[in-house]
Every structure is written in structure tokens, then in C-alpha cells.
Design a protein around this motif. Structure first.
Motif, PDB file in Angstrom:
ATOM      1  N   LEU A  82     -91.884 -64.974 -38.475  1.00 28.43           N
ATOM      2  CA  LEU A  82     -90.919 -66.205 -37.980  1.00 28.43           C
ATOM      3  C   LEU A  82     -89.400 -65.878 -38.220  1.00 28.43           C
ATOM      4  CD1 LEU A  82     -93.422 -68.838 -38.283  1.00 28.43           C
ATOM      5  CD2 LEU A  82     -92.886 -67.353 -36.384  1.00 28.43           C
ATOM      6  N   GLY A  83     -89.306 -64.369 -38.861  1.00 25.55           N
ATOM      7  CA  GLY A  83     -87.636 -64.430 -39.695  1.00 25.55           C
ATOM      8  C   GLY A  83     -86.497 -64.750 -38.408  1.00 25.55           C
ATOM      9  N   PRO A  84     -86.769 -63.901 -37.189  1.00 21.27           N
ATOM     10  CA  PRO A  84     -85.897 -64.607 -36.564  1.00 21.27           C
ATOM     11  C   PRO A  84     -85.191 -66.106 -35.919  1.00 21.27           C
ATOM     12  CG  PRO A  84     -87.188 -63.200 -35.403  1.00 21.27           C
ATOM     13  CD  PRO A  84     -87.727 -63.460 -36.385  1.00 21.27           C
ATOM     14  N   LEU A  85     -86.582 -66.913 -36.482  1.00 21.37           N
ATOM     15  CA  LEU A  85     -86.164 -68.631 -36.992  1.00 21.37           C
ATOM     16  C   LEU A  85     -86.422 -68.627 -37.821  1.00 21.37           C
ATOM     17  CD1 LEU A  85     -90.214 -69.795 -34.214  1.00 21.37           C
ATOM     18  CD2 LEU A  85     -87.406 -69.120 -33.465  1.00 21.37           C
ATOM     19  N   ARG A  86     -85.484 -68.261 -38.476  1.00 20.58           N
ATOM     20  CA  ARG A  86     -84.745 -69.039 -39.952  1.00 20.58           C
ATOM     21  C   ARG A  86     -84.294 -68.366 -41.076  1.00 20.58           C
ATOM     22  NH1 ARG A  86     -91.139 -69.516 -42.939  1.00 20.58           N
ATOM     23  NH2 ARG A  86     -91.856 -71.273 -41.625  1.00 20.58           N
ATOM     24  N   ALA A  87     -82.827 -67.200 -39.571  1.00 20.02           N
ATOM     25  CA  ALA A  87     -81.518 -67.043 -40.068  1.00 20.02           C
ATOM     26  C   ALA A  87     -80.755 -67.810 -40.351  1.00 20.02           C
ATOM     27  CB  ALA A  87     -81.529 -65.834 -38.366  1.00 20.02           C
ATOM     28  N   PRO A  88     -80.090 -67.682 -41.523  1.00 22.12           N
ATOM     29  CA  PRO A  88     -79.550 -68.439 -41.830  1.00 22.12           C
ATOM     30  C   PRO A  88     -78.318 -69.198 -40.572  1.00 22.12           C
ATOM     31  CG  PRO A  88     -78.680 -66.628 -43.049  1.00 22.12           C
ATOM     32  CD  PRO A  88     -79.490 -66.412 -41.820  1.00 22.12           C
TER      33      PRO A  88
ATOM     34  N   PRO B   3     -84.903 -59.835 -52.640  1.00 19.10           N
ATOM     35  CA  PRO B   3     -85.501 -59.437 -51.702  1.00 19.10           C
ATOM     36  C   PRO B   3     -84.045 -59.704 -50.276  1.00 19.10           C
ATOM     37  CG  PRO B   3     -86.525 -61.855 -52.009  1.00 19.10           C
ATOM     38  CD  PRO B   3     -86.354 -61.115 -53.578  1.00 19.10           C
ATOM     39  N   ARG B   4     -84.093 -60.008 -49.398  1.00 19.43           N
ATOM     40  CA  ARG B   4     -82.539 -60.041 -48.410  1.00 19.43           C
ATOM     41  C   ARG B   4     -82.113 -61.121 -48.976  1.00 19.43           C
ATOM     42  NH1 ARG B   4     -82.830 -57.571 -42.776  1.00 19.43           N
ATOM     43  NH2 ARG B   4     -84.490 -59.636 -42.486  1.00 19.43           N
ATOM     44  N   ARG B   5     -83.027 -62.426 -48.446  1.00 20.34           N
ATOM     45  CA  ARG B   5     -82.681 -63.373 -48.581  1.00 20.34           C
ATOM     46  C   ARG B   5     -83.685 -64.626 -49.483  1.00 20.34           C
ATOM     47  NH1 ARG B   5     -81.206 -62.424 -42.876  1.00 20.34           N
ATOM     48  NH2 ARG B   5     -83.319 -64.055 -42.337  1.00 20.34           N
TER      49      ARG B   5
ATOM     50  N   VAL C  99     -95.419 -69.149 -50.370  1.00 19.56           N
ATOM     51  CA  VAL C  99     -94.111 -69.251 -50.169  1.00 19.56           C
ATOM     52  C   VAL C  99     -94.176 -67.343 -49.500  1.00 19.56           C
ATOM     53  CG1 VAL C  99     -92.909 -70.957 -50.683  1.00 19.56           C
ATOM     54  CG2 VAL C  99     -92.107 -69.008 -51.406  1.00 19.56           C
ATOM     55  N   GLY C 100     -94.604 -66.661 -50.384  1.00 21.51           N
ATOM     56  CA  GLY C 100     -94.455 -65.181 -49.953  1.00 21.51           C
ATOM     57  C   GLY C 100     -93.470 -64.611 -51.178  1.00 21.51           C
ATOM     58  N   GLU C 101     -93.620 -63.179 -50.932  1.00 15.36           N
ATOM     59  CA  GLU C 101     -92.093 -62.597 -51.565  1.00 15.36           C
ATOM     60  C   GLU C 101     -91.452 -62.645 -50.953  1.00 15.36           C
ATOM     61  OE1 GLU C 101     -93.522 -58.902 -52.946  1.00 15.36           O
ATOM     62  OE2 GLU C 101     -95.911 -59.920 -54.530  1.00 15.36           O
ATOM     63  N   ALA C 102     -91.169 -62.557 -49.595  1.00 11.68           N
ATOM     64  CA  ALA C 102     -89.957 -62.283 -48.715  1.00 11.68           C
ATOM     65  C   ALA C 102     -88.323 -63.648 -49.071  1.00 11.68           C
ATOM     66  CB  ALA C 102     -89.842 -62.196 -47.267  1.00 11.68           C
ATOM     67  N   ARG C 103     -89.298 -64.311 -50.074  1.00 10.44           N
ATOM     68  CA  ARG C 103     -88.374 -66.099 -49.786  1.00 10.44           C
ATOM     69  C   ARG C 103     -88.256 -66.391 -51.865  1.00 10.44           C
ATOM     70  NH1 ARG C 103     -90.462 -70.753 -47.766  1.00 10.44           N
ATOM     71  NH2 ARG C 103     -88.224 -71.787 -47.936  1.00 10.44           N
ATOM     72  N   VAL C 104     -88.785 -65.047 -52.430  1.00  7.84           N
ATOM     73  CA  VAL C 104     -88.600 -65.659 -53.984  1.00  7.84           C
ATOM     74  C   VAL C 104     -87.837 -63.826 -54.146  1.00  7.84           C
ATOM     75  CG1 VAL C 104     -89.739 -66.126 -55.855  1.00  7.84           C
ATOM     76  CG2 VAL C 104     -90.538 -66.822 -53.245  1.00  7.84           C
ATOM     77  N   ALA C 105     -87.065 -64.802 -55.510  1.00  7.29           N
ATOM     78  CA  ALA C 105     -86.351 -63.810 -56.400  1.00  7.29           C
ATOM     79  C   ALA C 105     -87.050 -63.362 -57.739  1.00  7.29           C
ATOM     80  CB  ALA C 105     -84.907 -63.239 -56.354  1.00  7.29           C
ATOM     81  N   LEU C 106     -87.072 -62.430 -58.546  1.00  7.76           N
ATOM     82  CA  LEU C 106     -87.816 -62.493 -60.016  1.00  7.76           C
ATOM     83  C   LEU C 106     -86.526 -61.494 -60.766  1.00  7.76           C
ATOM     84  CD1 LEU C 106     -89.854 -62.604 -62.240  1.00  7.76           C
ATOM     85  CD2 LEU C 106     -90.837 -60.555 -61.595  1.00  7.76           C
ATOM     86  N   VAL C 107     -85.898 -61.935 -61.527  1.00  7.52           N
ATOM     87  CA  VAL C 107     -85.062 -61.268 -61.987  1.00  7.52           C
ATOM     88  C   VAL C 107     -85.136 -62.008 -63.687  1.00  7.52           C
ATOM     89  CG1 VAL C 107     -82.334 -61.599 -62.764  1.00  7.52           C
ATOM     90  CG2 VAL C 107     -83.751 -62.155 -60.163  1.00  7.52           C
TER      91      VAL C 107
ATOM     92  N   SER D  41     -84.241 -74.362 -51.284  1.00  9.16           N
ATOM     93  CA  SER D  41     -83.735 -73.539 -52.618  1.00  9.16           C
ATOM     94  C   SER D  41     -83.795 -74.196 -53.815  1.00  9.16           C
ATOM     95  CB  SER D  41     -82.541 -72.901 -52.145  1.00  9.16           C
ATOM     96  OG  SER D  41     -80.690 -73.741 -52.588  1.00  9.16           O
ATOM     97  N   GLY D  42     -83.817 -73.167 -54.851  1.00 13.71           N
ATOM     98  CA  GLY D  42     -84.364 -74.053 -56.098  1.00 13.71           C
ATOM     99  C   GLY D  42     -83.565 -72.303 -57.201  1.00 13.71           C
TER     100      GLY D  42
END
Length: 765
Positions: free
Chosen positions: A601-607, A69-71, A53-61, A31-32
């Protein structure tokens, strides 16, 4: 704050790869967060990171835009908008020398002193920060890298003789317009970059330059903060700027920051001035050698605020620093707004108690994007606070709608559109405070759509005014046909600084200029590109062959990348787009491809899966590499070490650890199957992947020429003559192991009875 994690200060001149190194380092962590000085730069870095890494893993603020995104694992922010309470493994602040900036410096100083990553922290900036960094953050390891290319002075030159791929820099909007008009008359046109442009307009203007549709760029110092452009020469048309308080000379370090935009990566660059202007003695040599006086003081403001009352808050904001190298910021816009509102009896009556005072401070921190009369801004803040502190605790919807509707008008000239964009940014900022407005998401969509329309209209006006349509060859022919006297260099126009008496005349002249011509086909394409790159992923689809579609239009094709999980994208022809537009579409599609994998691969990358210990993580890693399927024999060691509680966590997430096959149940569904096929087609080649199994098919015959690993990667590992769906293979194996005859299981296997013994033998082997 105790510096528990390693701190690195990467200091040096421009084009040393500081930001690039920080991004790479961030992505090496789980994380970063990176804080950047400009909204435009934040969007550029966001685009780069999402491509990886795709937009699902990156937040723009930023102040006016929140894409969360969700996580998210990674946060790309403007420095002011960083969620400082969020803990991440890696944290970086770019252009840390802005801690000395009169108006914004205290925010950078606060990040320097207080913000840290759990495992690692980086501060990036100019070498002028070295002494203060050593004093204020003594545990920091100081690192310097050489500039990747040479930066040399080219002296003064006439505007008509500037080399192609030049950026001309001025520090007032009227002068930028004057120079751009002269470049249109002499060289066919120029793109324009101003700090007041929205990211959408700026991107469209830069695309004109990057694609070669124009060879010149006219800009303010908005290009000085890390924006990557294909600039070979920077020419200063002015050396003085209005900094919000007074007109002053730029210091050598500021000039170097801008000149350093020339020569990116390994390409050398040059800098100079537009004749007859020349650099002061010694400045060119200092820029070439990257040697400047160190900063002596940074701006500071107390971060431990007392919100018990307005007066207590003001007192805590005016508290002075203890370190001699820190200076209290004395003219911060938000503090000035608070002091003015404190004089209003109605505001004082409402601002009682820490919660009410805290709300008032939040309202005071709404930026004055319009930069008009300060009294007008304070009046708006008073109205907003009055509504938010009232019984409804939210802004009146009709009132807000009326204010926004006044801005939603794409007519008018360049300056009018810039003013409207600044105005809508205020309401975008407000709508991103979800507690302040009802149905915040709808308001965010509405204000963003208005900004997009205004941005598109502004880009059209800029092109119509400053670009001669027809392409480079046509421009060259027209230029050659002009009389020599017309091409002769005219004297540079006088600089018209903001606040100068002639500034209003210049603005009036622009207002009375001829109206815009009808939009050209190029403008329609530009709007399509902007809509495409800003669209949600739902707009795109990918078929089992890896074709990426926008409705019925083919945009690109997934192609073999570094790994199965990192496909590249091959862009479709799209002949009607220029190089700059094509590169932006490609970036968007690569980000879509990354999210395609992340979602699959979301099911494999749950917290809870990520938190598993080593053996379980090893199993999950093999599942990821196989797109959701792995052979149990390849994970024997990890299975042997798997604790019962870890097995339970995996099972709860739909991950089955069988005797022959490990698989994720959710990844056997139809939609996941088609995505797995698309990724396999990119990696193995379209001719070496199986046809998509029919809905409900429990097995398919093994076809000649198909890569066996491709069957496994779509969830149908090969056993004998059949490729069995993973869950069925495990079910059949259990039945065989219990003594069930193979012939009786042919229906389970979905194959003729004569094939069953061979499939069974392979399953038991």
C-alpha cells in the motif's frame, strides 16, 4: 520550554502496564517516539511495535544500532540516542526516575525538562518521582494505575529449594557464575543474564528460560528495567553492588524494581533472599506496599553548550542549575574525557573554532563500553580525534580494520568473549557516525556480523558451562540419582565485588577452566533462529497462497487476522525448535506480514497523499480497505467533494478516480497481484479466492464458489460473467458510454463476443 501539548506522568510500581499503555497510545498517533533506558529493552519494544505495524514504519536507534527505514513513523530509542530535534506527535520517556542516577541522570532530566511531542507527551516511572514531577513539570497530569498482580514476600530460602521459574539476582559477575554453577549441579542448569551481554546473547539465554529448557535464571539488576520474563519468584543472593565508584547497599526502591519482575501481568509473584541472607527490617513490607521515600534531587547538566573553545565548553558543562531540586552531575564520563584531552597540547592545537570543538565533544561522547582503564579509553579518543580532525576528516581504513580484526575471534572463555563484545560495540558506535568512516554501511554490517559471531559463541559457552543438556525429565532423573550428601545445601559463596583482591583469582580460575565442547545441534538451531530473526525482509518470500518461505523451507502461513490488512501468521511445525525460539520466529514473521501490507500500500501512503484533505483521504481509505481497488458508487459523496487540485495529486500518484472503479495503477502489477492474492487467501480462505490470473490477462471468468469481494480485492472487480482488471473496466466503460457497441469491445474485455453484452450491461448498470 513552553508545555504546549498535554503532558501525562504515569507513575507507579512495576507491572502496572505503563510501557504497554505508552506503546498503545503512541500507535494511536500518526507518529511517535519512545525513549527507553536499556538497549535490550529498546530492542524488545521494537519487536513489539514492528509486530503491530511492520518494520517499514519503525526506526530503532541506540548507540550501537540504527535501523532507520526510508520513512519511519515511529522511533524506538535508548534515551541517550533519541534524535531530539525530530518532531513527532507523541513522545514518551520510560523509567524517568533514572533522572536521579549519578552517571546517566542528567540525560533523563534534560528529556524531562525539554523533550515534548507535538500533541502529547508521557513520562513513565516510579512513584518516587511524584513530588519532583509536580515541581519541575507543573502542567503534567499525574496518573497512577494499580499493580496488575500481587507481589508478596516469601522470606529466605535455600538455593536448592527455590521454586521453578525463579530468578536469582546477584550484583557481581563472579557471584552470578558461582550461583549458576551450583544450580547446574543441583537443578540441571540456569540461563544467565548480565548487563554486558549483547541483545543477541541475552535473547538466546532468555529463550532457554522462557521455553522451559531451564527453570532458573541467574541475573544482575539488568533484568530490573522492564524486561518481560516469565518469572514467578525473585531471590536476592546479594544486597550490595558496585555502582562504578563504590560498593553500596541497594535502596528499597531499587530492590523493588528488581523484585517486581516476579509475577507478570495477572500472575502473582513472590520475592525473597537466598539463605542465610535476609532483607533489612521493613524492606519487605515496603516492597509489598510499594511505598518508598520520594526522590529529592535530580541530576542535571546544561544543554546550551558554548563550543567556541575547549575552555568555554568545559565552563558551560560545569554551569550549576538554578533549581534547588537539581544537582550538577560532577563525574560524567564524557566531561571527564574532555577535561583530560584538554590537557593534551596536540588536541588543543586542533580544537580551534566551534566546528572543531563540536567534533571533539562528539568524540568524547563515545561510551567506554570496555570499562577498563580510563587512560586507555582517553588514548583511543585522542587517536580518533586526531584522525577525524586531520585532512581526510575520516578514520584511516587500514588502522580501523586492524583494530577490528583483533576483536574478530570467537575463541576464548566467557569473560574473554564479553570483553570482545564490549570492544566491538565501540566500533559499531563509531561506524554509525556516517561522517567518521568511509563506506559506513559496510562497516556497520561488518561490526554487527562480528558481534553476532561473538554473541553466538558466548551463548554456546554459557550453555556449556551452566546448563546440563538433556531436558527437564532427564535432569530430574539425574538429580534424584545423586547422593543426598551431594544435594545438601552448601554455604553460599562469598561475594567477590569488582576491585576485590580475590576478583583476579576468580577470573584466573575461569580462564583455566576446561575448554568448550563441540557445538551441539541445539546451538546450530539457535544460530539459525538468530540469523532468521535478524534477517532483512529480502530473505523471505510469500506465494499467492500465503505461504511464507525461507528459500525452499516453509516457515509459516498467512492466516485470518482482525482485518484484511492485519493478517495473522500460523507457524509451520518446525518441531526442532523450542517454545522460546518458536515465539521469536513467529514475531519475525508477523513483522514481515505487516511490512508486506505496508509495502503493497506504499503508493497510497506517500506523504503528499497523507496530507490530502478529508474527501480525498476518504477515497484513499476505501482504496486501502480494498487493497487498491474500490467501487466508485461507494465513494460518491467523497468524489463529489473532490477538489481539482486534490484529484491532480491522486493522479500524479497513479490513483485513478473513474466513473465505475477507483484503482491504484501500481497495484495492478504482477508482484502486487500475488501479494493481494496472498492476503485474500488469508482473509477469505484459500478455497474462496480465484486462481492467479495469467500475466497480461485483462479478465477472467467468474468461478463458482469464489467470493466476489476477493476478485475486487485483487484488482479484478466482477461485472456480469467476467472479472475485469480495474483499468480495463474503466476503459471499456468510457467506450460504452460514448456509444461504442459492446460486441466490438469483446477483445478489450478479453471475453467471447457472446458474453460481451452481459458484461457491458453490468458495467453500465
Amino acid at each position: 520550554m513552553v508545555d504546549a501539548s498535554p503532558i501525562t506522568a504515569v507513575l507507579g510500581p512495576t507491572n502496572t502496564g505503563k510501557t504497554h499503555r505508552a506503546i498503545e497510545r503512541m500507535l494511536a498517533h500518526d507518529s511517535g517516539m519512545i525513549g527507553l533506558p536499556l538497549r535490550l529493552l529498546a530492542r524488545e519494544v521494537y519487536d513489539r511495535v514492528t509486530t503491530r505495524v511492520g518494520e517499514a514504519r519503525v526506526a530503532l536507534v541506540t548507540g550501537e544500532e540504527k535501523r532507520v527505514p526510508r520513512r519511519p513513523d515511529y522511533w524506538v530509542c535508548t534515551v541517550e540516542a533519541m534524535p531530539i530535534d525530530l518532531e513527532v506527535d507523541f513522545l514518551a520517556i520510560d523509567e524517568i526516575q533514572l533522572a536521579a542516577h549519578d552517571q546517566r541522570g542528567h540525560v533523563f532530566t534534560e528529556r524531562l525538562l525539554l523533550s515534548r511531542g507535538r500533541r502529547e507527551t508521557w513520562f513513565l516511572g516510579a512513584d518516587t518521582m511524584r513530588p519532583l514531577m509536580a515541581e519541575l513539570v507543573p502542567t503534567a497530569r499525574l496518573v497512577q494505575h494499580p499493580r496488575l498482580s500481587r507481589l508478596a514476600s516469601a522470606g529466605a530460602g535455600k538455593l536448592s529449594r527455590l521454586p521453578p521459574r525463579s530468578a536469582v539476582v546477584a550484583f557481581s559477575t563472579p557471584q552470578v557464575y558461582e550461583i549458576a554453577e551450583r544450580l547446574r549441579a543441583q537443578r540441571g542448569g540456569a540461563a544467565v543474564v548480565l548487563g554486558a551481554l549483547s541483545p543477541r546473547t541475552r535473547n538466546a539465554q532468555v529463550a532457554l528460560f522462557q521455553s522451559g529448557e531451564v527453570d532458573y535464571l541467574v541475573a544482575t539488576d539488568a533484568i530490573g528495567m522492564g524486561l518481560n520474563l516469565d518469572v514467578r519468584h525473585v531471590a536476592f543472593a546479594a544486597l550490595r553492588k558496585f555502582d562504578g565508584r563504590a560498593v553500596r547497599d541497594l535502596d528499597p526502591a531499587e530492590l523493588a524494581q528488581i523484585a517486581g519482575r516476579a509475577g507478570r501481568h495477572l500472575a502473582d509473584g513472590t520475592f525473597g533472599t537466598v539463605a542465610p541472607l535476609s532483607l533489612p527490617d521493613g524492606v519487605a513490607a515496603a516492597i509489598e506496599a510499594h511505598r518508598f521515600p520520594p526522590l529529592r534531587r535530580l541530576l542535571w547538566r546544561n544543554s546550551e553548550l558554548d563550543r567556541s573553545s575547549i575552555d568555554a565548553l568545559l565552563a558551560s558543562l560545569r554551569e550549576r542549575p538554578r533549581a534547588r531540586s537539581l544537582k550538577l552531575v560532577d563525574d560524567a564520563e564524557d566531561t571527564a574525557a574532555l577535561a583530560r584531552l584538554a590537557e593534551d597540547p596536540a588536541v588543543r592545537a586542533r580544537a580551534r573554532g566551534s566546528e572543531a570543538v563540536g567534533l571533539l565533544w562528539e568524540v568524547c561522547r563515545i561510551p567506554d563500553f570496555r570499562k577498563l582503564l580510563f587512560e586507555s579509553h582517553v588514548a583511543l579518543l585522542a587517536e580518533i580525534y586526531g584522525q577525524l580532525s586531520g585532512p581526510s576528516a575520516a578514520l584511516d581504513t587500514d588502522w580501523m580494520a586492524a583494530r577490528v580484526a583483533e576483536i574478530d575471534d570467537a575463541g576464548g572463555d566467557i569473560d574473554t568473549l564479553i570483553t570482545r563484545i564490549a570492544s566491538i560495540r565501540t566500533w559499531t558506535y563509531i561506524s554509525n557516525h556516517g561522517r567518521w568512516v568511509r563506506d559506513a554501511a559496510a562497516w556497520q554490517d561488518r561490526t554487527r556480523a562480528i558481534e553476532d559471531r561473538l554473541s553466538d559463541a558466548l551463548h554456546e559457552r554459557l550453555v556449556q558451562r551452566f546448563v546440563e543438556r538433556g531436558g527437564g525429565a532427564a535432569r530430574g532423573a539425574r538429580a534424584a540419582a545423586r547422593p543426598a550428601a551431594r544435594r545438601a545445601e552448601a554455604e553460599p559463596p562469598p561475594t567477590v565485588e569488582p576491585g576485590h583482591p580475590f576478583a583476579r583469582i576468580a577470573a584466573l580460575r575461569a580462564l583455566l577452566a576446561p575448554g568448550p565442547a563441540p557445538a551441539a545441534p541445539e546451538d546450530d538451531r539457535a544460530r539459525w533462529v538468530e540469523a532468521l530473526v535478524g534477517a532483512p525482509h529480502e530473505r523471505f518470500s510469500v506465494d499467492a497462497g500465503g505461504r511464507i518461505l525461507d528459500g525452499e523451507r516453509l516457515l509459516g502461513q498467512l492466516a485470518r487476522g482482525p482485518t484484511l490488512l492485519l493478517p495473522d501468521v500460523r507457524l509451520a511445525e518446525l518441531e526442532d525448535l523450542g517454545a522460546g525460539a518458536r515465539s521469536r520466529v513467529l514475531r519475525r514473521l508477523v513483522a514481515f506480514a505487516r511490512d508486506l501490507v505496508e509495502e503493497l500500500l506504499g503508493p497510497l501512503r506517500a506523504p503528499e497523499v497523507r496530507a490530502l484533505p478529508g474527501a480525498a483521504r476518504g477515497i484513499v481509505y476505501q482504496l486501502e480497505q480494498g487493497l487498491g481497488t474500490a467501487a466508485a458508487r461507494d465513494a460518491e459523496e467523497q468524489i463529489a467533494e473532490l477538489a481539482p487540485e486534490d484529484r491532480a495529486v491522486l493522479k500524479a500518484r497513479g490513483i485513478e478516480v473513474g466513473e465505475r472503479v477507483i484503482y491504484a495503477q501500481e497495484l495492478l502489477r504482477r508482484g502486487a497481484l500475488e501479494r493481494r492474492l496472498a492476503l485474500c487467501a488469508a482473509w477469505f480462505g484459500r478455497g474462496r479466492v480465484p486462481a492467479c490470473p495469467a500475466p497480461g490477462a485483462v479478465s477472467v471468468p467468474v468461478a463458482r464458489g469464489v467470493e466476489p469481494r476477493a476478485y475486487a480485492a485483487i484488482g479484478y472487480p466482477v461485472f456480469g460473467t467476467r472479472a475485469l482488471r480495474a483499468d480495463v473496466a474503466e476503459r471499456v466503460h468510457r467506450a460504452l458510454a460514448s456509444g461504442e457497441p459492446a460486441e466490438r469491445l469483446s477483445g478489450w474485455m478479453g471475453c467471447p463476443a457472446r458474453e460481451a453484452p452481459r458484461v457491458a450491461a453490468s458495467l453500465l448498470g
